[in-house]
Scaffold this motif. Structure first.
Motif, PDB file in Angstrom:
ATOM      1  N   LEU A 152      -1.624   2.966  -8.617  1.00  0.00           N
ATOM      2  CA  LEU A 152      -0.911   3.640  -7.530  1.00  0.00           C
ATOM      3  C   LEU A 152      -0.824   2.755  -6.290  1.00  0.00           C
ATOM      4  O   LEU A 152       0.062   2.941  -5.462  1.00  0.00           O
ATOM      5  N   ILE A 153      -1.740   1.809  -6.191  1.00  0.00           N
ATOM      6  CA  ILE A 153      -1.711   0.832  -5.101  1.00  0.00           C
ATOM      7  C   ILE A 153      -2.036  -0.543  -5.675  1.00  0.00           C
ATOM      8  O   ILE A 153      -2.604  -0.663  -6.757  1.00  0.00           O
ATOM      9  N   VAL A 158      -3.986  -3.755   1.086  1.00  0.00           N
ATOM     10  CA  VAL A 158      -3.503  -2.879   0.020  1.00  0.00           C
ATOM     11  C   VAL A 158      -2.159  -2.281   0.407  1.00  0.00           C
ATOM     12  O   VAL A 158      -1.850  -2.105   1.592  1.00  0.00           O
ATOM     13  N   SER A 159      -1.357  -1.988  -0.618  1.00  0.00           N
ATOM     14  CA  SER A 159      -0.047  -1.369  -0.414  1.00  0.00           C
ATOM     15  C   SER A 159       0.276  -0.481  -1.607  1.00  0.00           C
ATOM     16  O   SER A 159      -0.345  -0.595  -2.662  1.00  0.00           O
ATOM     17  N   LEU A 160       1.229   0.406  -1.417  1.00  0.00           N
ATOM     18  CA  LEU A 160       1.658   1.313  -2.483  1.00  0.00           C
ATOM     19  C   LEU A 160       2.450   0.573  -3.549  1.00  0.00           C
ATOM     20  O   LEU A 160       3.201  -0.348  -3.238  1.00  0.00           O
ATOM     21  N   THR A 161       2.290   1.006  -4.776  1.00  0.00           N
ATOM     22  CA  THR A 161       3.172   0.544  -5.854  1.00  0.00           C
ATOM     23  C   THR A 161       4.315   1.557  -5.952  1.00  0.00           C
ATOM     24  O   THR A 161       4.281   2.614  -5.300  1.00  0.00           O
ATOM     25  N   ALA A 162       5.290   1.261  -6.778  1.00  0.00           N
ATOM     26  CA  ALA A 162       6.391   2.215  -6.993  1.00  0.00           C
ATOM     27  C   ALA A 162       5.846   3.524  -7.561  1.00  0.00           C
ATOM     28  O   ALA A 162       6.253   4.612  -7.152  1.00  0.00           O
ATOM     29  N   ASP A 216       6.112   7.247  -5.895  1.00  0.00           N
ATOM     30  CA  ASP A 216       6.653   8.395  -6.639  1.00  0.00           C
ATOM     31  C   ASP A 216       5.667   9.559  -6.653  1.00  0.00           C
ATOM     32  O   ASP A 216       6.044  10.703  -6.392  1.00  0.00           O
ATOM     33  N   LEU A 217       4.398   9.258  -6.950  1.00  0.00           N
ATOM     34  CA  LEU A 217       3.387  10.310  -6.976  1.00  0.00           C
ATOM     35  C   LEU A 217       3.213  10.933  -5.595  1.00  0.00           C
ATOM     36  O   LEU A 217       3.114  12.157  -5.459  1.00  0.00           O
ATOM     37  N   LEU A 218       3.190  10.095  -4.571  1.00  0.00           N
ATOM     38  CA  LEU A 218       3.038  10.601  -3.206  1.00  0.00           C
ATOM     39  C   LEU A 218       4.178  11.544  -2.846  1.00  0.00           C
ATOM     40  O   LEU A 218       3.946  12.633  -2.307  1.00  0.00           O
TER      41      LEU A 218
END
Length: 164
Positions: free
Chosen positions: A96-97, A111-115, A119-121
């Protein structure tokens, strides 16, 4: 509205003493009971997304700031860096990250968000915000304004250091 047992016992003892305004005490305990119930229900609802409140807040922070260091996340969450590392590891494991070392200072992990995290967020926020809104659905705009004012007054009273 039923108070939690721990608060009922407290009130029962105070009622026997008859030295304070018991209704004000019960009101504060009611607020604590409702707050605890909201926390419990919130936790149950977030489990369907395999998230805790802390993990959700990390995703929200990363959506807002794009990229943060572990130390920045710890500070924003008000938790230790060690606790943050554990939360981050679980989010990395779920893809997720993502994390990387800072180019200028290799000791800093960013750290950063993944796609998938984004989507989950978005799905979580959509469902979660609808549920939160429903909590106050039957309150009028005036009720909400009064409630906010009362909460603000209580907040200020808690911050007042000279309450004895």
């Amino acid at each position: 509205m039923q108070l939690e047992n721990r608060y009922l016992s407290f009130c029962n003892i105070l009622k026997k003493e008859n030295t304070i305004n018991l209704e004000k005490i019960r009101t504060c305990f009611t607020l604590l009971s409702v707050s605890n119930l909201i926390d419990i229900e919130c936790s149950k609802r977030l489990q369907q997304f395999d998230l805790s409140e802390s993990r959700l807040i990390i995703l929200v922070l990363l959506q807002e700031y794009q990229e943060l260091s572990l130390q920045e996340i710890a500070k924003k969450l008000g938790i230790t860096k060690a606790s943050t590392t554990t939360l981050i590891s679980s989010l990395v494991n779920k893809q997720l990250i993502s994390k990387r070392n800072d180019k200028k200072d290799k000791r800093i992990t960013l750290v950063s968000l993944t796609a998938a995290g984004t989507d989950l967020l978005m799905e979580t926020l959509k469902q979660h915000s609808l549920w939160i809104e429903k909590i106050t659905n039957n309150l009028s705009d005036n009720d909400v304004a009064i409630f906010k004012k009362v909460l603000s007054q209580i907040y200020e009273n808690v911050l007042t250091k000279d309450i004895t």
